[in-house]
Design an enzyme around this catalytic site. Structure first.
Site, PDB file in Angstrom:
ATOM      1  N   ARG A  13      50.008  36.271  50.335  1.00  0.00           N
ATOM      2  CA  ARG A  13      48.633  36.126  49.835  1.00  0.00           C
ATOM      3  C   ARG A  13      48.445  34.852  49.011  1.00  0.00           C
ATOM      4  NH1 ARG A  13      47.758  40.432  44.825  1.00  0.00           N
ATOM      5  NH2 ARG A  13      49.389  39.591  43.489  1.00  0.00           N
TER       6      ARG A  13
ATOM      7  N   ARG B 224      24.315  50.033  28.684  1.00  0.00           N
ATOM      8  CA  ARG B 224      24.418  48.933  27.725  1.00  0.00           C
ATOM      9  C   ARG B 224      25.200  47.765  28.318  1.00  0.00           C
ATOM     10  NH1 ARG B 224      27.098  49.309  21.671  1.00  0.00           N
ATOM     11  NH2 ARG B 224      26.163  47.383  20.878  1.00  0.00           N
TER      12      ARG B 224
ATOM     13  N   ARG C  38      36.413  40.277  33.923  1.00  0.00           N
ATOM     14  CA  ARG C  38      36.542  39.854  32.519  1.00  0.00           C
ATOM     15  C   ARG C  38      35.669  40.722  31.613  1.00  0.00           C
ATOM     16  NH1 ARG C  38      38.616  35.052  31.178  1.00  0.00           N
ATOM     17  NH2 ARG C  38      38.679  36.100  29.182  1.00  0.00           N
TER      18      ARG C  38
ATOM     19  N   ARG D 187      25.347  36.684  32.373  1.00  0.00           N
ATOM     20  CA  ARG D 187      25.721  36.060  33.656  1.00  0.00           C
ATOM     21  C   ARG D 187      24.564  35.711  34.568  1.00  0.00           C
ATOM     22  NH1 ARG D 187      31.184  34.555  33.865  1.00  0.00           N
ATOM     23  NH2 ARG D 187      32.482  36.227  33.055  1.00  0.00           N
TER      24      ARG D 187
HETATM   25  C1  LIG Z   1      29.189  30.473  31.019  1.00  0.00           C
HETATM   26  C2  LIG Z   1      30.513  31.188  30.911  1.00  0.00           C
HETATM   27  C3  LIG Z   1      31.681  30.489  31.000  1.00  0.00           C
HETATM   28  C4  LIG Z   1      32.923  31.139  30.901  1.00  0.00           C
HETATM   29  N1  LIG Z   1      34.059  30.400  30.996  1.00  0.00           N
HETATM   30  C5  LIG Z   1      35.251  31.016  30.878  1.00  0.00           C
HETATM   31  C6  LIG Z   1      36.458  30.266  30.980  1.00  0.00           C
HETATM   32  O1  LIG Z   1      36.457  29.064  31.175  1.00  0.00           O
HETATM   33  N2  LIG Z   1      37.642  30.917  30.842  1.00  0.00           N
HETATM   34  C7  LIG Z   1      37.678  32.259  30.585  1.00  0.00           C
HETATM   35  O2  LIG Z   1      38.776  32.799  30.439  1.00  0.00           O
HETATM   36  N3  LIG Z   1      36.553  33.002  30.524  1.00  0.00           N
HETATM   37  C8  LIG Z   1      35.342  32.409  30.650  1.00  0.00           C
HETATM   38  N4  LIG Z   1      34.208  33.155  30.587  1.00  0.00           N
HETATM   39  C9  LIG Z   1      34.312  34.610  30.412  1.00  0.00           C
HETATM   40  C10 LIG Z   1      33.982  35.022  28.957  1.00  0.00           C
HETATM   41  O3  LIG Z   1      34.838  34.395  28.052  1.00  0.00           O
HETATM   42  C11 LIG Z   1      34.093  36.545  28.815  1.00  0.00           C
HETATM   43  O4  LIG Z   1      35.441  36.939  28.986  1.00  0.00           O
HETATM   44  C12 LIG Z   1      33.255  37.306  29.791  1.00  0.00           C
HETATM   45  O5  LIG Z   1      32.016  36.677  29.985  1.00  0.00           O
HETATM   46  C13 LIG Z   1      33.044  38.726  29.303  1.00  0.00           C
HETATM   47  O6  LIG Z   1      32.219  38.662  28.171  1.00  0.00           O
HETATM   48  P1  LIG Z   1      32.404  39.644  26.951  1.00  0.00           P
HETATM   49  O7  LIG Z   1      33.724  39.509  26.315  1.00  0.00           O
HETATM   50  O8  LIG Z   1      31.181  39.465  26.056  1.00  0.00           O
HETATM   51  O9  LIG Z   1      32.237  41.063  27.685  1.00  0.00           O
HETATM   52  P2  LIG Z   1      33.066  42.431  27.447  1.00  0.00           P
HETATM   53  O10 LIG Z   1      34.476  42.190  27.663  1.00  0.00           O
HETATM   54  O11 LIG Z   1      32.379  43.412  28.309  1.00  0.00           O
HETATM   55  O12 LIG Z   1      32.790  42.715  25.931  1.00  0.00           O
HETATM   56  C14 LIG Z   1      31.497  43.096  25.484  1.00  0.00           C
HETATM   57  C15 LIG Z   1      31.386  42.796  23.999  1.00  0.00           C
HETATM   58  O13 LIG Z   1      32.285  43.633  23.280  1.00  0.00           O
HETATM   59  C16 LIG Z   1      32.803  42.908  22.168  1.00  0.00           C
HETATM   60  N5  LIG Z   1      34.256  42.765  22.340  1.00  0.00           N
HETATM   61  C17 LIG Z   1      34.959  42.930  23.489  1.00  0.00           C
HETATM   62  N6  LIG Z   1      36.265  42.749  23.259  1.00  0.00           N
HETATM   63  C18 LIG Z   1      36.386  42.459  21.955  1.00  0.00           C
HETATM   64  C19 LIG Z   1      37.488  42.148  21.146  1.00  0.00           C
HETATM   65  N7  LIG Z   1      38.737  42.098  21.613  1.00  0.00           N
HETATM   66  N8  LIG Z   1      37.261  41.875  19.842  1.00  0.00           N
HETATM   67  C20 LIG Z   1      36.026  41.905  19.331  1.00  0.00           C
HETATM   68  N9  LIG Z   1      34.900  42.191  20.064  1.00  0.00           N
HETATM   69  C21 LIG Z   1      35.106  42.462  21.354  1.00  0.00           C
HETATM   70  C22 LIG Z   1      32.108  41.552  22.152  1.00  0.00           C
HETATM   71  O14 LIG Z   1      30.955  41.646  21.360  1.00  0.00           O
HETATM   72  C23 LIG Z   1      31.727  41.373  23.590  1.00  0.00           C
HETATM   73  O15 LIG Z   1      30.634  40.487  23.777  1.00  0.00           O
HETATM   74  C24 LIG Z   1      32.966  32.535  30.695  1.00  0.00           C
HETATM   75  C25 LIG Z   1      31.760  33.249  30.623  1.00  0.00           C
HETATM   76  C26 LIG Z   1      30.553  32.610  30.724  1.00  0.00           C
HETATM   77  C27 LIG Z   1      29.280  33.432  30.653  1.00  0.00           C
END
Ligand SMILES: Cc1cc2nc3c(=O)[nH]c(=O)nc-3n(C[C@H](O)[C@H](O)[C@H](O)COP(=O)(O)OP(=O)(O)OC[C@H]3O[C@@H](n4cnc5c(N)ncnc54)[C@H](O)[C@@H]3O)c2cc1C
Length: 260
Positions: free
Chosen positions: A179, A197, A102, A206
């Protein structure tokens, strides 16, 4: 087959000091290097200094460590993107990798395929929470073995229905169908390339989710690896051992954040 996570650092940043010297000569300036700083940290420092051309007389007394700490403190995190590592991660579950992938920004993945790879001998990884309870461990083993057995049986039963496809696509169809009975705890392997970063973002987001034991274990492995590779990039993260015997990665508040 590994039943516990293993993390191998297989590629790392390498500064070309001669090219940097050539650049500095052309600019008629110089750079005072901090002894014992590693390539990754120097790449980050050079990238930061380019923004202000703070070489020669414009270079302050800061060491590389102090320079990077200041960059992080000021929120100038894009500079950390120039340092990139490749890792092979094994002994993690497909459930974990689902969460891992993700992370989109600054991460590149190549993962073991369940379509091209026969999973008949796949290992499943018992969660620590189950390992601590012998009755739960018994239920887990029984269920996993039943899934594995069903997978093997399905591989034997399905081929007749795949005659329309080419051999390669027939195997893909077969393994894709079979699978579906494999558990989420089945072991996978991931080749992942991450910049400095993005590693920090992953650890911050995480590393300290107490109930996610596998994520805690892997986060701790990434932090330990980074402490060896480029300690100043993760100097504000600490490892804490909790009563359950597993590590937790925690980010200390920056001085800037503490002072509001
Ligand atoms: C406690 C917890 C619970 C979670 N529960 C779920 C769940 O129930 N279901 C689920 O699907 N996921 C869940 N997640 C996953 C979460 O929603 C994120 O997809 C994942 O943690 C990646 O985070 P991120 O998007 O910040 O990271 P990255 O994808 O690496 O992105 C890094 C940063 O880039 C920026 N960014 C990235 N993409 C965009 C965009 N399209 N638009 C604007 N800015 C952007 C944001 O600032 C983001 O923080 C969970 C995560 C955590 C930590």
């Amino acid at each position: 087959m590994p039943e516990v996570p293993a993390l191998y650092v297989v590629a790392r940043p390498q500064l070309d000091a001669q090219a940097i010297e050539a650049f500095l000569d052309d600019e008629n300036t110089s750079w005072r290097r901090t002894p014992d700083s590693c390539s990754a940290e120097e790449i980050v420092e050079i990238a930061g200094r380019i923004c202000y051309m703070s070489f020669g007389e414009r270079q302050s007394d800061r060491t590389t460590a102090e320079y990077i700490a200041n960059l992080i403190d000021q929120g100038h995190h894009s500079v950390l993107e120039h340092a990139v590592w490749s890792f092979i991660l094994t002994g993690v579950t497909r459930a974990f990798s689902h969460q891992f992938v993700r992370h989109r920004i600054g991460f590149s993945y190549s993962q073991l395929s369940q379509q091209y790879h026969d999973e008949s001998g796949a290992t499943a990884i018992m969660p620590d929470a189950i390992r601590r309870n012998s009755e739960a461990a018994r239920v887990w083993r029984r269920t996993v073995e039943a899934s594995r057995q069903a997978y093997r049986e399905l591989l034997q039963l399905i081929p007749a229905s795949a005659t329309e496809a080419s051999r390669k696509e027939g195997i893909r169809q077969l393994r894709t169908a079979a699978r579906s009975v494999l558990p989420a705890g089945v072991e996978t392997k991931v080749f992942v390339t991450i910049n400095g970063r993005a590693i920090r973002h992953f650890l911050a987001q995480r590393g300290d989710i107490v109930g996610d034991e596998e994520m805690r274990i892997v986060s701790a492995m990434f932090l330990r690896a980074m402490r060896t590779e480029a300690p100043e990039l993760v100097a504000d993260f600490e490892l804490v051992d909790l009563a359950d015997g597993l590590p937790l990665v925690r980010q200390r508040a920056s001085p800037a954040a503490q002072s509001g």
